[in-house]
Design an enzyme around this catalytic site. Sequence first.
Site, PDB file in Angstrom:
ATOM      1  N   LYS A  41     -32.172  19.774  11.075  1.00  0.00           N
ATOM      2  CA  LYS A  41     -31.131  20.050  12.559  1.00  0.00           C
ATOM      3  C   LYS A  41     -31.054  21.171  12.564  1.00  0.00           C
ATOM      4  CE  LYS A  41     -31.468  15.351  11.794  1.00  0.00           C
ATOM      5  NZ  LYS A  41     -31.310  14.349  11.095  1.00  0.00           N
ATOM      6  N   GLU A  83     -20.895  17.900  13.918  1.00  0.00           N
ATOM      7  CA  GLU A  83     -20.672  18.547  15.633  1.00  0.00           C
ATOM      8  C   GLU A  83     -19.646  17.912  16.055  1.00  0.00           C
ATOM      9  OE1 GLU A  83     -24.618  17.395  16.579  1.00  0.00           O
ATOM     10  OE2 GLU A  83     -24.323  15.433  16.992  1.00  0.00           O
ATOM     11  N   HIS A 133     -23.096   3.024  12.927  1.00  0.00           N
ATOM     12  CA  HIS A 133     -23.942   4.071  13.103  1.00  0.00           C
ATOM     13  C   HIS A 133     -25.516   3.302  12.978  1.00  0.00           C
ATOM     14  CE1 HIS A 133     -21.609   7.737  13.975  1.00  0.00           C
ATOM     15  NE2 HIS A 133     -20.765   7.066  13.158  1.00  0.00           N
ATOM     16  N   ARG A 153     -41.077   8.658  12.846  1.00  0.00           N
ATOM     17  CA  ARG A 153     -42.229   8.206  12.631  1.00  0.00           C
ATOM     18  C   ARG A 153     -41.471   6.806  13.425  1.00  0.00           C
ATOM     19  NH1 ARG A 153     -37.158   5.036  11.963  1.00  0.00           N
ATOM     20  NH2 ARG A 153     -35.349   6.599  11.930  1.00  0.00           N
TER      21      ARG A 153
END
Lengths: 500, 178
Positions: free
Chosen positions: A119, A203, A238, A295
Amino acid sequence: MKIKSILIANRGEIALRIMRTAKKMGIKIFAIKTFKEPNAWYLDEADEIIDFSECFDDNKPEFLDIERIIHAAKKHRVDSIHPGYGFLSENPEFARRCEEEGIVFIGPSHDAIYRMGNKTIAKKLAKSHNVPLLEGSKGAVANALEAAEIAGKIGYPVILKAAAGGGGRGMRVVEKEKDVERMFTLATNEAEKAFNNPAVFIEKFVREPRHIEFQILADKHGNVVHLGERECSIQRKHQKLLEESPSPALNEKLRKEMGEAAIRIAKSVNYYSAGTVEFLLDAKNHYSFMEMNTRIQVEHPVTEMVTGIDLIEQMILIAEGEKLAFTQKEIKLKGWAIEWRINAEDVQSGFSPSLGTIEKISWPEEDYIRVDTGVRDGSVITPYYDSMIAKLIVYGEDRDQALQRSSAAIRKFWIKGTNTTLAFCRAVLQNNNFRKGKFNTSFLSTELKIHYHHEPDEEMLAAFFATYDYARELNDMEDKPLYVEKGKDIAPWVMNKRLR
Amino acid sequence: MARESKKKRPSRLIALSSANKTFEFRNPLEKSIKYQGKQVEVKLREDPDGFSYIVWKNKKYMLDVIEKNQNRYTVMINGVWYSFSVETPISLKRRRYLETQGNTSARVSIEAPMPGKIIDIMVEVGSEVKEGESIIILEAMKMQNEIASHVTGTVQSVSVKKNETVMKDDVMIEILRA
């Protein structure tokens, strides 16, 4: 190079999905058999089975065992490996080992997987390519103390995310400073377990954003196109529960802008194969780059439905070195597609996993309905893998028609033997704001008070059925003479009563 | 002959829901339901492919008994489950009587909602817990789930250990209600 054989390093519906296209292309399929599901459907559809069922080592699940898979591929002289999603699909080491051994990895280069999977690097790349992103830690956070310090700077709420993550695992939102330590432990544990890497970064957490992602296709000759967006805002913890394409939130201008940003991200790592660039879109239509999934995605069928492009076929052609056969201009989004994920979960008990055997499964067959599933009558749902058992994909000329057809299809989608999220799908369909296209990722917690839909007379009919079954059993017990040799057909409690 | 004997049996049955709602049926085997003052016939069918369904107001409802333990039933209808105990008028009366005898237990057990592995236990014997407070982390299907106490009180016993696997409905913790 023409691919003549593929080893599918995956299971379930995605293994079957890859096989469908491979068969059409005349490619021979190898599948991996595990002791966890020795009778799984995908094994029946493969041309050859590689038996991994000798392994009982729980610490190294079969589909994560790089060397064992590589060894098997070499032993059987398989041309290529398709990793599907999850498992090793975003493991750069796996892609690198394939490249080293001269096996075609049907996916991007190990370098692209590595850079987008990390990330910190991904964010740097996004920044340098002029793609907006969110404030956060520069890299992995060492401990809860550091997490609290950074969170203090950027302001709560913040989100902790697994550095190697995806799919909602190893992700925790922290609302207040006092929760940092607990959430940090939860996130790192989960990251360790799911990705073999406990690193998490932090974040700024955007409240109530939409989750919009762009499908990318790129060949090995530098051509990159996007196939429009997917709206994936309906999530629980999520985890996506349904996806649609296009998104009700985007207009042509925003689509173009975000699509171009997605292409810039892909180009920044010389990407090839299919990939997905994920964005958060806030209430004011400001988008920020979240991550790139290197992917095929679970929700790829909605894109296939509106573009008419077979993404698995494209992945194989690109892996063979073919050039893309179409340009951006030639890609047109037509109609509307919605994918309803059907999970073996008990919605009424907080979406807890529901294990068991699929006694019966059936759905309406229509040309606008596509069902991708890895289960059939008699399939066993094990605790080893995730709970998604089927995807119902419904197409319509426009969103209204897609919704209307979805309602009818979900009513006729019957599964016996396990709890499923179908009642949840019905609840979503009943919601007015969902129907109007007004929703974001907080939909479940703010909009949908009851996570399953029931109709007025349902409880009464269920009550009737219980009394009916009870009365019928009493009746059978009293009417039927007892045949000792047929004793096993009699309910144990009846037997007990008779023997006394 | 069997037909004859059916008629003699007292056949009024009551389904008592977990929310204490009652649904009474005069004789379920006759497949008719009293609805808004009228007896309405229901069509109860079993498809050749193994699904049972009721046709009610021209709509098909898929039905399945997903759990049955003596007179306790869990029925799934169109993907939603409901729990009932099936009672006769007499057993219902007795049940209601027993409920007035004040047998509400102060000891509440926290059971595993699903099979899984215990990752962490946040309380010990003697800990004070509040309703909604996380007390155990249970891993199932690759997700870590926080299990919260549904009562406020004091922990009486902890019957699981870290890294242990539990089955659904295993008692993990007992709490004395405050």
